[in-house]
Structures are given as C-alpha cells and as structure tokens.
Scaffold this motif. Structure first.
Motif, PDB file in Angstrom:
ATOM      1  N   GLN B  49      -1.552  33.970  36.832  1.00 60.55           N
ATOM      2  CA  GLN B  49      -2.198  34.933  37.729  1.00 60.55           C
ATOM      3  C   GLN B  49      -3.673  35.164  37.383  1.00 60.55           C
ATOM      4  O   GLN B  49      -4.315  36.023  37.960  1.00 60.55           O
ATOM      5  CB  GLN B  49      -1.442  36.265  37.692  1.00 60.55           C
ATOM      6  N   ASN B 129       0.499  38.720  43.554  1.00 61.11           N
ATOM      7  CA  ASN B 129      -0.855  39.253  43.748  1.00 61.11           C
ATOM      8  C   ASN B 129      -0.902  40.764  43.523  1.00 61.11           C
ATOM      9  O   ASN B 129      -1.750  41.455  44.074  1.00 61.11           O
ATOM     10  CB  ASN B 129      -1.362  38.903  45.147  1.00 61.11           C
ATOM     11  N   TYR B 142       3.404  30.553  43.967  1.00 61.14           N
ATOM     12  CA  TYR B 142       2.041  30.024  44.144  1.00 61.14           C
ATOM     13  C   TYR B 142       2.133  28.511  44.246  1.00 61.14           C
ATOM     14  O   TYR B 142       3.171  27.920  43.904  1.00 61.14           O
ATOM     15  CB  TYR B 142       1.112  30.481  43.014  1.00 61.14           C
ATOM     16  N   ARG B 223      -6.917  38.263  40.654  1.00 62.68           N
ATOM     17  CA  ARG B 223      -6.321  37.689  41.857  1.00 62.68           C
ATOM     18  C   ARG B 223      -7.336  37.563  42.995  1.00 62.68           C
ATOM     19  O   ARG B 223      -7.358  36.597  43.729  1.00 62.68           O
ATOM     20  CB  ARG B 223      -5.114  38.526  42.334  1.00 62.68           C
ATOM     21  N   GLY B 229      -5.868  33.179  46.013  1.00 63.34           N
ATOM     22  CA  GLY B 229      -5.422  34.574  45.946  1.00 63.34           C
ATOM     23  C   GLY B 229      -5.347  35.243  47.305  1.00 63.34           C
ATOM     24  O   GLY B 229      -5.536  34.594  48.343  1.00 63.34           O
TER      25      GLY B 229
END
Ligand SMILES: Cc1cc2nc3c(=O)[nH]c(=O)nc-3n(C[C@H](O)[C@H](O)[C@H](O)COP(=O)(O)OP(=O)(O)OC[C@H]3O[C@@H](n4cnc5c(N)ncnc54)[C@H](O)[C@@H]3O)c2cc1C
Ligand code: SF4
Ligand code: SF4
Lengths: 208, 432
Positions: B49, B129, B142, B223, B229
């Motif tokens: 992340q 996120n 992701y 993010r 993102g």
C-alpha cells in the motif's frame, strides 16, 4: 531580598532546576518536559500571559531564577487542566504552576499588583478557618478587596447573580452567621499546622 | 485443503507481509517445510500500500515481484490466504495448530480477466485504499496481487450479484458453494509476523481527523500518490477534489504521547520526509511544512534528512501542534506555539497530513498462544515464548530493511528448533 530568599539563592547558585526539584511541589517532574509546546498552545490563558508553562520550564532549566519567581504567569493559571490532559509526557503542569506560585509567595517575590495572588490569600484564609469554603464571605471579601467604595459597586452589579445563587442553593444566607465547618475543627487546624511545620523545616534545611 | 502435509518438522509462519514472506522464504530455501498463513486475500502486507520506499524512492512492487517469484518456484512453501490461526497448543518442537480458512468463492482456475468485476454492481469501501474510494463486490485488491485470484465479497453471496459474477466467469472459476473450513496442522516452530496497523487518528481529538475533511493520514497520502490508487496518483482535497498547494505534516500524531502510544514509531519521520518528495513531484508549486518535536531520521538516513532540509519547498517548524480548527473553504488551521522563539501561530493550509504512528496489528488479548508482550503490545524476545519467534513489526515499529533483518533472524531460530526436532525424530534414528 528576604533572608530566606537570599539563603536559597546562594545555596543553589547556578542550579535553579535543583532548587525547584527540592522545594516546589512536583518540581522534579519539570525534568520530564520535552519542550513540545502542546501546553502552551492548549492553555486558554496562553495569549494573555508572558510565560507559558513550556517557557517557564525552559527558563527553570536556563537558570532564570528571578524571572521565573517574579513572573505573573503562575498566577494566571485558572486550573482548567487542559495542559495536564494533553501533555504527552503527563507532567502535572497545573500543580507545578501552583507549586511555583506558592514558592514565590513564600520567598516574598509575588508581583505587588497581582490580583490573583490577593484572591488566593483570601481563599486560603476563608478555607483554612473552618475547613469549608464559605462562599458568601468569600464573595464579600472579594468584592471589597480593593476598598469599600468599589466593593459596594461590585456587589450592586452582581446582585442578580447573588440572588440566583441563593435561589438555586449555591449559596446560603445563614453562612453569614458563622457558617458550616468540618466536624473536628481543632484537629483540622493541628493538621495544617503540622503540614506547615514540615514544609517550613524542609525549606529551612534546604537553605542551609 | 486436506492435501497439506505438516509435521513437527514444519515451520508455521503467521502473517504474509514483507517480514513473513522473508522468513518463510529463508526457511524454505534452507530446505524446511513451511506453511505461511495470511489473513488477507493476498500476501505482501502493508508495503503493497506504499507508493515508494525510502531511502531509494523505488516502488515496493519490484521487491515484491522478486519475492513472489521465489515463492512460486519453491516447492517447500505452502501459502494459505484468507486464513487465520485460531489456536496453538503444545510446546516448542511439537505444536498443534488450528487454522480457519474463509471462503474466497473463486478457485485457482481464475485467469484474472476481471469479467466478474464488470458484471457485479454492489460497491463497498475499498480497504486497500483505507476507504478513500469504493470497489466492486467481485475484485482483486490491487493489480499485482499475489495470488492472482479474484475474490467475491461475502456480502454479495446470496444476492443477484453472486450469480451475475458466476455467469460472467469464462473460466468457470466461481464456486458459490464454498464454505468456511477449519484445518489442523502440526509444526515444530512458529514465526509470528502479523505486522502493524496505523494508529486510529480519530482518537487524537484535538486534531479533528473525524471532523475535518482536509485532515488525512500518512497512509492515506501514500495511496493518493499511487498511480494505481484511488485518485490515479493525483493529490486531491477530500472536501472539494481540488489540488492542494500548501501542505502541512504533523509528526508524532499519536506517538510519543502517554495519552496514546508511548513509543516512538520510528518510521513516521522518514515517511514524512519521503512524502515531501511526493509533494514536489506531483504538485506544481506545492510546499510542505513539517511540524515536529525532533526529527528522528533513523541512523543511516541522516543524509536523506539533510537533502530535504536543503529543499526550498520544505519548511521545518519545531512545535507539536496543539489543536486544529477549520477556517474558510474547509482549510485546516494549525494552532500552537513554536519552540524556537515561542511564537504563537495559527497557520492555514490546504491539506494536513497526520504522521500517524504504528501499533501492533494484533490486540493484546487476541493471541492464540501465550506470548510475552511489552508495554506497547509488541512481542518481546523471551524464553517463555518457546518455539514462537516474532518477526518484523510484530516485534517493534521497523522499516522494511530492519523488518527483513528481524525476519531472517527469526527464520534462523525456527530452523534451529526444527534441526533439534529432526535430530531426535524416529526417522532419523538410523542415520545417527
Ligand atoms: C506511512 C508509512 C510509510 C512507510 N514507508 C516506508 C518506506 O518508505 N520504507 C520502509 O522501509 N518502510 C516504510 N514503512 C514501514 C513498513 O510499512 C513496514 O516496515 C513493513 O510494512 C513491515 O512489514 P511486516 O511484514 O512486519 O508487517 P505488515 O506489512 O503489517 O504485514 C503483516 C501481515 O500479516 C497479516 N496478518 C495480520 N494479522 C494476521 C493474523 N492474525 N493472521 C494472519 N495474518 C495476519 C497482515 O494481513 C499482513 O499481510 C512505512 C510505514 C508507514 C506507516
Ligand atoms: S506539553 Fe508537557 S512536554 Fe510539552 S512543553 Fe508542555 S510540559 Fe513540556
Ligand atoms: S519517528 Fe518521528 S514522527 Fe514518528 S514517533 Fe518518532 S519522532 Fe515522532
């Protein structure tokens, strides 16, 4: 300078922090301050006084003895406890500020025109006589603190507030005659006397 | 799942972040049988992340890819995702373990074509996120997630969306009958690598994270800067979507504070220094003001700090902000007194980033095994832990470099336990 003040100043020459640690209530905790500034920014009185707690604590370390003890900052503290609640190091800031005020008073260094200092004395006299605060007498002595004429004026201006306090039982009229008291008044006085003795002896000893 | 073979010569790794993966690979590459149990649907943990890594400012994905390749090609390593350890009993050299496997509703046949995502309608907060946007009920966390297998959110099971997803799948990979399973495993040693979570910014009442739209956290800022993102790499103000110019970072948001986290989280200074690079790269004429108690650029990163100090667009203000209020146009206003000169300030910004600290991801009472924790809830190195060894951020707030070092050390300890077990186990009797 009073003799005691002179003696302590000589004794701790160059190390005011040590003097505070030894003689001021919770003064040892001053060492924990990391100068983050949260107390200074959180204090509702902050913009109105010269030295915030953060600054006072740094001044103590920087050996600014006269400036600290003669500062009126300690007397501006309203005991809101915002600083204690927020301090990341859990310093008992409010208590230290009051401790410094008490110490300054003992050494006769209170600024002459400091009204809160006067009020503090009135409050103490009121409380220590019977072990209970007599709101009525405290209010009256506060109004007349600066002379008779002003006292009458203040009393008149606050008439409505006084009446409302009576109505809601926040103040009792019979407090004017004697007023309530702790059960064992002489025991209470003996306790205060003993506490004062211990405090005096400690500071006397520290001054030698 | 009944085909998993585990004996008391197996090493169990709990948590598949960078620490867990590193420990698992080290042990597997040393020839030990390893089972890695990860709660999420993908491995990689929190580093997946992050937008970029300090100190080199490279993308975490490239390091992760190498690890994924190592994992794929190693037959000694079994990875279980959507799995949680519910109980560990026994002693060093002989543990019995219960693992709960949550249904993914998607089998290994998944080709990651994403047609199920297009077919479903329901949307949920995107936890990858930190809730900054929404994702569909059929999704992959992701793009580079490992394993490359989609997931159906359990909240769509039993709704039309579930059947729509199933019908849309060209690989026949969706199995709506999947159930939660509980499996029993054996292991000789355990590496505990459950990592960290960001401190809950809502608890810092004076900063108003819960009240002011334009007060965000450092993990959210990571993010926002990521091309993949929620904002496609554009930094925006949550209140109006505009690009912020004046940005403030508040250090020690929750850390080094006896009201919240007592410890220094150690990473957040470096994270904010790193994030000033994002501001310079992604925002034309963007400026960064860092409010700090003292900057702790952990040892060898002092030069990183110096470079940021030389940057004209970055200003350092030595002060812990006392409280935040909201000015016009939803602009956060930082209030406090600085330590260099004791000036009282009320400074207005477009966006404020709270450098929140790291706390252990597992709560004190939730460990399935007796374990010695320190005051902050991180795992202590202690004889009493037997054959359970902490790796990475479950042991302290660490950066990736140190997390991986700690993981390697724990893998070695676990391997030593297994070697002792192996030396006395019946099948090795003749060999001696
Ligand atoms: C804002 C910010 C920026 C950062 N930037 C950098 C940087 O640029 N460079 C750098 O070196 N470091 C950086 N870090 C630090 C970095 O994120 C950590 O060092 C790293 O995530 C540690 O990895 P870990 O595997 O120990 O923990 P984690 O990444 O937290 O992984 C733990 C894994 O365990 C899983 N898990 C948790 N509980 C369970 C359970 N009960 N059962 C099974 N699995 C479980 C989790 O799902 C997760 O996958 C940053 C940190 C912050 C806060
Ligand atoms: S809040 Fe506490 S640590 Fe910070 S300056 Fe004030 S007394 Fe010192
Ligand atoms: S690393 Fe920096 S921001 Fe984080 S807790 Fe430590 S001093 Fe504060």
């Amino acid at each position: 300078m009073s003799d005691l003040n002179q003696a302590l100043a000589d004794k701790y020459k160059g190390n005011f922090l040590k003097e505070v640690i030894d003689n001021v209530e919770e003064g040892d905790r001053v060492q924990m301050c990391m100068q983050c500034g949260v107390c200074a920014g959180s204090c509702p009185m902050g913009p109105h006084w010269e030295h915030t707690p953060q600054k006072i604590f740094m001044m103590i370390r920087a050996n600014k003895r006269e400036a600290v003890l003669a500062s009126d900052s300690m007397w501006m503290c309203t005991s809101c406890y915002n600083c204690i609640a927020r301090c990341p190091r859990e310093l008992p800031i409010t208590h230290i500020m009051h401790g410094l005020a008490t110490y300054a008073k003992r050494l006769n260094l209170v600024p002459k025109t400091q009204p809160t200092a006067k009020f503090a004395q009135l409050f103490w006299n009121n409380l220590s006589s019977k072990g209970r605060v007599n709101e009525l007498k405290l209010g009256i002595s506060l109004y007349f603190m600066n002379g008779f004429g002003e006292g009458v004026k203040t009393a008149m201006a606050n008439q409505k507030l006084g009446l409302n306090m009576l109505k809601t039982k926040r103040m009792a009229i019979n407090e004017a005659w004697g007023g309530h008291s702790v059960k064992d008044k002489s025991g209470f006085h003996a306790m205060l006397k003993k506490a004062a003795e211990i405090e005096n002896d400690t500071i006397e000893a520290n001054s030698k | 799942m009944s085909d998993i073979v585990a004996t008391n010569e197996t090493i169990l790794v709990v948590g598949g972040g960078i620490s867990g993966i590193s420990a698992a690979l080290e042990a597997a590459e040393a020839g030990k049988q390893v089972i890695l149990v990860e709660k999420n649907a993908y491995i990689g943990g929190r580093v997946t992340q992050l937008h970029k890594y300090f100190p080199k400012l490279c993308h975490p994905t490239c390091g992760m890819e190498i690890n994924q390749r190592r994992a794929k090609s190693n037959p000694n390593l079994t990875i279980l995702t959507m799995a949680e350890v519910t109980d560990i009993s026994g002693d060093k050299g002989d543990y019995s373990i219960k693992v709960k496997l949550k249904p993914r509703y998607v089998t290994n046949n998944c080709t990651a074509c994403g047609q199920c995502t297009d077919a479903v309608e329901a949307e949920f907060d995107n936890e990858f996120n930190y809730g900054l946007n929404q994702r569909k009920g059929a999704y992959i966390a992701y793009n580079n997630a490992y394993p490359q297998t989609y997931v159906l959110d359990e909240r769509i099971i039993g709704t039309d969306d579930a059947t729509k997803a199933k019908d849309a799948c060209p690989a026949d990979a969706i199995d709506l009958e999947m159930q939660e399973e509980s499996i029993d495993l054996k292991a000789g040693a355990v590496v505990w690598a459950t990592g960290w979570r960001p401190f809950d910014a809502n608890k810092i009442q004076p900063y108003g994270y819960d009240r002011f739209d334009n007060v965000i956290t450092n993990v959210e800022f990571e993010r926002m800067n990521d091309l993949m993102g929620p904002t496609g790499g554009k930094v925006t103000r949550p209140s109006d979507g505009a690009e912020p110019k004046k940005i403030a970072f508040i250090q020690c948001a929750g850390s080094r504070d006896r009201n919240y986290l007592k410890h220094c989280s150690r990473i957040c200074c470096m994270a904010s220094l790193k994030q000033t690079h994002y501001v310079r790269e992604n925002i034309t004429d963007g400026t960064s003001d860092i409010y700090y108690i003292d900057i702790r650029a952990i040892d060898r990163f002092e030069d990183f700090y110096q470079k940021v100090q030389e940057d004209d667009s970055v200003k350092f203000i030595k002060s812990k902000v006392a409280f935040i209020t909201e000015g016009e146009n939803n602009n956060p206003v930082l209030n406090g007194v600085d330590t260099e000169g004791y000036h009282r300030y009320a400074n207005e910004y477009d966006l404020v980033v709270l450098a929140v600290g790291m706390e252990p991801s597992v709560n004190q009472g939730d460990f399935p095994v007796d374990i010695v924790l320190n005051e902050e809830g991180f795992i202590e190195m202690d004889e009493k832990n037997g054959g359970v060894f902490a790796a990475g951020c479950s042991s302290d707030a660490l950066d990736v470099n140190r997390a991986v070092q700690s993981a390697t050390a724990s893998a070695l300890r676990a391997v030593q336990v297994i070697n002792q077990v192996g030396a006395v186990s019946p099948q090795n009797e003749g060999a001696k």
